[in-house]
Design an enzyme around this catalytic site. Sequence first.
Site, PDB file in Angstrom:
ATOM      1  N   GLU A   7      18.052  40.167   6.945  1.00 18.74           N
ATOM      2  CA  GLU A   7      19.277  40.849   7.375  1.00 18.74           C
ATOM      3  C   GLU A   7      18.963  41.914   8.443  1.00 18.74           C
ATOM      4  O   GLU A   7      19.672  42.022   9.447  1.00 18.74           O
ATOM      5  CB  GLU A   7      19.989  41.463   6.158  1.00 18.74           C
ATOM      6  CG  GLU A   7      21.179  42.351   6.473  1.00 18.74           C
ATOM      7  CD  GLU A   7      22.267  41.683   7.325  1.00 18.74           C
ATOM      8  OE1 GLU A   7      22.265  40.449   7.475  1.00 18.74           O
ATOM      9  OE2 GLU A   7      23.100  42.427   7.870  1.00 18.74           O
ATOM     10  N   LYS A  45      33.372  37.946  15.135  1.00 19.16           N
ATOM     11  CA  LYS A  45      33.307  38.464  13.768  1.00 19.16           C
ATOM     12  C   LYS A  45      33.728  37.409  12.762  1.00 19.16           C
ATOM     13  O   LYS A  45      33.193  37.339  11.661  1.00 19.16           O
ATOM     14  CB  LYS A  45      34.213  39.692  13.635  1.00 19.16           C
ATOM     15  CG  LYS A  45      34.159  40.327  12.270  1.00 19.16           C
ATOM     16  CD  LYS A  45      33.944  41.801  12.332  1.00 19.16           C
ATOM     17  CE  LYS A  45      33.606  42.399  11.002  1.00 19.16           C
ATOM     18  NZ  LYS A  45      32.172  42.530  10.799  1.00 19.16           N
ATOM     19  N   LYS A  77      20.306  41.847  12.383  1.00 22.42           N
ATOM     20  CA  LYS A  77      21.035  42.931  13.070  1.00 22.42           C
ATOM     21  C   LYS A  77      20.434  43.198  14.445  1.00 22.42           C
ATOM     22  O   LYS A  77      21.140  43.317  15.433  1.00 22.42           O
ATOM     23  CB  LYS A  77      21.000  44.246  12.264  1.00 22.42           C
ATOM     24  CG  LYS A  77      21.845  44.315  11.041  1.00 22.42           C
ATOM     25  CD  LYS A  77      23.342  44.328  11.283  1.00 22.42           C
ATOM     26  CE  LYS A  77      23.928  42.964  11.311  1.00 22.42           C
ATOM     27  NZ  LYS A  77      24.360  42.253  10.241  1.00 22.42           N
ATOM     28  N   GLU A 101      21.254  40.377  16.763  1.00 26.65           N
ATOM     29  CA  GLU A 101      22.659  40.339  17.184  1.00 26.65           C
ATOM     30  C   GLU A 101      22.989  41.401  18.227  1.00 26.65           C
ATOM     31  O   GLU A 101      23.600  41.105  19.245  1.00 26.65           O
ATOM     32  CB  GLU A 101      23.585  40.592  15.971  1.00 26.65           C
ATOM     33  CG  GLU A 101      23.714  39.416  15.037  1.00 26.65           C
ATOM     34  CD  GLU A 101      24.537  39.756  13.804  1.00 26.65           C
ATOM     35  OE1 GLU A 101      25.323  38.919  13.376  1.00 26.65           O
ATOM     36  OE2 GLU A 101      24.381  40.872  13.239  1.00 26.65           O
ATOM     37  N   CYS A 141      40.246  33.632  17.412  1.00 27.64           N
ATOM     38  CA  CYS A 141      40.917  34.478  18.393  1.00 27.64           C
ATOM     39  C   CYS A 141      41.775  35.487  17.641  1.00 27.64           C
ATOM     40  O   CYS A 141      41.857  35.458  16.424  1.00 27.64           O
ATOM     41  CB  CYS A 141      41.815  33.620  19.273  1.00 27.64           C
ATOM     42  SG  CYS A 141      40.896  32.303  20.062  1.00 27.64           S
ATOM     43  N   HIS A 156       1.077  30.959   7.731  1.00 29.08           N
ATOM     44  CA  HIS A 156       1.083  29.516   7.994  1.00 29.08           C
ATOM     45  C   HIS A 156       1.849  29.229   9.278  1.00 29.08           C
ATOM     46  O   HIS A 156       2.846  28.506   9.267  1.00 29.08           O
ATOM     47  CB  HIS A 156       1.723  28.780   6.815  1.00 29.08           C
ATOM     48  CG  HIS A 156       1.011  29.020   5.518  1.00 29.08           C
ATOM     49  ND1 HIS A 156      -0.177  28.413   5.197  1.00 29.08           N
ATOM     50  CD2 HIS A 156       1.307  29.852   4.488  1.00 29.08           C
ATOM     51  CE1 HIS A 156      -0.572  28.827   4.000  1.00 29.08           C
ATOM     52  NE2 HIS A 156       0.306  29.713   3.553  1.00 29.08           N
ATOM     53  N   TRP A 198      38.393  33.703  21.896  1.00 30.65           N
ATOM     54  CA  TRP A 198      36.990  33.325  21.759  1.00 30.65           C
ATOM     55  C   TRP A 198      36.972  31.834  22.086  1.00 30.65           C
ATOM     56  O   TRP A 198      37.500  31.012  21.337  1.00 30.65           O
ATOM     57  CB  TRP A 198      36.497  33.584  20.338  1.00 30.65           C
ATOM     58  CG  TRP A 198      35.029  33.436  20.188  1.00 30.65           C
ATOM     59  CD1 TRP A 198      34.077  34.352  20.532  1.00 30.65           C
ATOM     60  CD2 TRP A 198      34.314  32.324  19.633  1.00 30.65           C
ATOM     61  NE1 TRP A 198      32.824  33.874  20.239  1.00 30.65           N
ATOM     62  CE2 TRP A 198      32.934  32.633  19.697  1.00 30.65           C
ATOM     63  CE3 TRP A 198      34.701  31.088  19.114  1.00 30.65           C
ATOM     64  CZ2 TRP A 198      31.958  31.761  19.249  1.00 30.65           C
ATOM     65  CZ3 TRP A 198      33.722  30.222  18.669  1.00 30.65           C
ATOM     66  CH2 TRP A 198      32.367  30.563  18.738  1.00 30.65           C
ATOM     67  N   ARG A 232      37.669  39.905  17.443  1.00 29.84           N
ATOM     68  CA  ARG A 232      37.791  38.488  17.089  1.00 29.84           C
ATOM     69  C   ARG A 232      37.444  37.558  18.246  1.00 29.84           C
ATOM     70  O   ARG A 232      37.411  36.345  18.084  1.00 29.84           O
ATOM     71  CB  ARG A 232      39.223  38.187  16.631  1.00 29.84           C
ATOM     72  CG  ARG A 232      39.659  39.003  15.442  1.00 29.84           C
ATOM     73  CD  ARG A 232      41.076  38.669  15.070  1.00 29.84           C
ATOM     74  NE  ARG A 232      41.188  37.319  14.598  1.00 29.84           N
ATOM     75  CZ  ARG A 232      40.975  36.922  13.363  1.00 29.84           C
ATOM     76  NH1 ARG A 232      40.628  37.800  12.447  1.00 29.84           N
ATOM     77  NH2 ARG A 232      41.100  35.669  13.013  1.00 29.84           N
ATOM     78  N   ASN A 286      45.687  31.013  17.167  1.00 30.08           N
ATOM     79  CA  ASN A 286      44.311  31.129  16.683  1.00 30.08           C
ATOM     80  C   ASN A 286      44.073  29.966  15.734  1.00 30.08           C
ATOM     81  O   ASN A 286      44.831  29.792  14.778  1.00 30.08           O
ATOM     82  CB  ASN A 286      44.133  32.470  15.948  1.00 30.08           C
ATOM     83  CG  ASN A 286      42.843  32.522  15.166  1.00 30.08           C
ATOM     84  OD1 ASN A 286      41.837  31.985  15.592  1.00 30.08           O
ATOM     85  ND2 ASN A 286      42.863  33.175  14.014  1.00 30.08           N
ATOM     86  N   GLY A 287      43.034  29.176  15.999  1.00 31.56           N
ATOM     87  CA  GLY A 287      42.753  28.020  15.142  1.00 31.56           C
ATOM     88  C   GLY A 287      42.303  26.865  16.023  1.00 31.56           C
ATOM     89  O   GLY A 287      41.972  27.057  17.196  1.00 31.56           O
TER      90      GLY A 287
HETATM   91  C1  G6P Z   1      29.915  35.676  11.904  1.00 32.22           C
HETATM   92  C2  G6P Z   1      29.767  37.183  12.034  1.00 32.22           C
HETATM   93  C3  G6P Z   1      28.743  37.683  11.018  1.00 32.22           C
HETATM   94  C4  G6P Z   1      29.127  37.237   9.610  1.00 32.22           C
HETATM   95  C5  G6P Z   1      29.325  35.726   9.532  1.00 32.22           C
HETATM   96  C6  G6P Z   1      29.925  35.324   8.205  1.00 32.22           C
HETATM   97  O1  G6P Z   1      28.752  35.058  12.318  1.00 32.22           O
HETATM   98  O2  G6P Z   1      29.375  37.531  13.334  1.00 32.22           O
HETATM   99  O3  G6P Z   1      28.684  39.092  11.067  1.00 32.22           O
HETATM  100  O4  G6P Z   1      28.112  37.615   8.729  1.00 32.22           O
HETATM  101  O5  G6P Z   1      30.230  35.311  10.554  1.00 32.22           O
HETATM  102  O6  G6P Z   1      31.210  35.863   8.088  1.00 32.22           O
HETATM  103  P1  G6P Z   1      31.941  36.158   6.724  1.00 32.22           P
HETATM  104  O7  G6P Z   1      33.246  36.783   7.148  1.00 32.22           O
HETATM  105  O8  G6P Z   1      32.126  34.831   6.050  1.00 32.22           O
HETATM  106  O9  G6P Z   1      31.098  37.073   5.934  1.00 32.22           O
END
Ligand code: G6P
Length: 616
Positions: free
Chosen positions: A485, A611, A489, A492, A2, A508, A78, A29, A104-105
């Site tokens: 990657e 994030k 994207k 996501e 959060c 396979h 969150w 967040r 937050n935590g």
């Molecule tokens: C979340 C974010 C991703 C990120 C991942 C790892 O899933 O949505 O965008 O790659 O965490 O986060 P970090 O801060 O450890 O790179």
Amino acid sequence: MCGIFGIITNQDISVGKIVFEGIRRLEYRGYDSCGIVSLTDSQLIVKKDSGKIDDIQKRIDLSDFPLSSKIALAHTRWATHGPPTKENSHPHLDCTSKIAVVHNGIIDNFIELREELSSNGHVFKSDTDTEVIPHLIEEFMKQNNNDLKGSLREALKKIKGSYALAACYAEDPESIIVARKESPLVIGIEEGKTTYCASDIPAFLPLTRSCYIMNDNEIAVLKSGEVEFFDRKTGQFIEKELQLIEWSIDAAEKGGYDHFMLKEIYEDPMALMRTMKISQRELSLLAHMLWSADNIYITAAGTSFYASLAGKFIITKFLGKYIHAIECSEFKNQLENSLKDNAIIIALSQSGETIDTIEAIRWAKKKKNIKIITVTNVVGSSLTRYSDKVIVTQAGPEIGVAATKTYVTQVLTLALIALEIAKLRRIETPEEIEKYYNALKSTPQIIEKFLNENVELINEIVKTLEKSVNFFFLARGISIATAKEGGLKLKEVACRFIEGYSAAHAKHGPISLVREGFPIIFVAPPDETYQRLIGNVMEFKSRGGKIISLVAEDDTKIANLSDMVIRIPQPSDKYHNIFSPITFTPALQLLAYYASISSNLDPDKPLNLSKTVTVH
Ligand code: G6P
């Protein structure tokens, strides 16, 4: 997971409006709910609801508080414990409605604490773990002469878990108390006037550049334009250095772009140029560490993990040692009985706060003689505290939930370490190493040229794929990292199902899904895997797959087999090929962005994502 924001001031300003803007800047967040509390005339006024901040604002004015109010705390959530409802939104209050907390935590032992507090007569209004905190403080206020700081310290002794929290007390208009353990918390200050607390620096960057970074197990007392830090356990005063933040405010705002994601994709080149300046001394130190280690592991989550896959490939080429890449959440499970001594773990994390990454390295360090090298974008983040060596990528603040510019800077950092290793081992001539450096140095220009010249083409491709819901992203060798990657994207931000896979292995199983028009994106730099990839393209084409290829500028063979071609303006030589995860990925970032827009989605706030993931 959060975001929290707080203000205390002696100025004639609207604290409601300031915390509202501050918490909006932290919405990346989490955006399940939002709430603000302000203290006026010995009363706490709370406004909160579920939903995104702008949607709530249409229903209730979150920023409207009396001008006489000098303290306010805000929270964006969150959801973890309890659904995203108004009741579960922060701030949470005690039974007397005099103590407010934003947090937050995760409080791991909240069930036991809740039972204990309930049996003492406390009444809970939410399902959250956080709500035990104001009630615990309330318990200790009686014994501590209504001193908020002392009572919070007592309360924290009983709490197991992680927190960045801020609390205020209706009878004390002179202070906010904050505490930190394993969740980020920073303090911004305008001396003599106003003090802020926040989960992240960009939240107060338009207001002040002077800040303090809190460490684990510290408590701070915030007064108007002043702050004092204390050790949570001993209560001793802690001297702290004021830091001046040099990020431009612009970097933390959207600039002229519609979304942070787009702005941050266009910042790829600048972020790379800044990261190129990482000190040679630092890199050389890391090269020596890796060279003398018997075993090397690399670990991360999400995009950072795919950066690890690319980086591992580049480092291995010059180091000649195998690097075990293991997702952080599986690190302990996979290495419980086989973790080796005299090892190094490279931990990659944009935020430096991903709890699984932190836990992986803490577990490993306890078990064996292991050194940790952390590559992160955030100075002073939690991960850095458990590390022997830290390299900070220079991407600047990244607000879009989907990581973009931080990915390319992570791969670049690992590539820079790889070239230092090449120098150290003398496995390449100085002339050859110079050529690799020049290729690396040219990556910002290649990306800039691509981004300036290909928006129309990308939109055309997006249009032809509008109706497709399933995709394969295929490649061989190092480009499997790019395929994964790029696929992540699109998954996501455009809500499509993607399989990012090895092109060879895809026969396979995955190939059985291919029908007429099934979209397959092949990542195809002209490296040593190229010839065999041609065969894979043909396998999928002959089954009706729609082939979209990502190739180097002068490509002919795979381009001729493709329905649509994206060309990356770079030379076809081995010096550039090895760094293709840096130059090819931005094209896939742009594709995902425009696919999100064409699907009427918000690329900055993908559904169900956060994030920074601070839960297991
Ligand atoms: C979340 C974010 C991703 C990120 C991942 C790892 O899933 O949505 O965008 O790659 O965490 O986060 P970090 O801060 O450890 O790179």
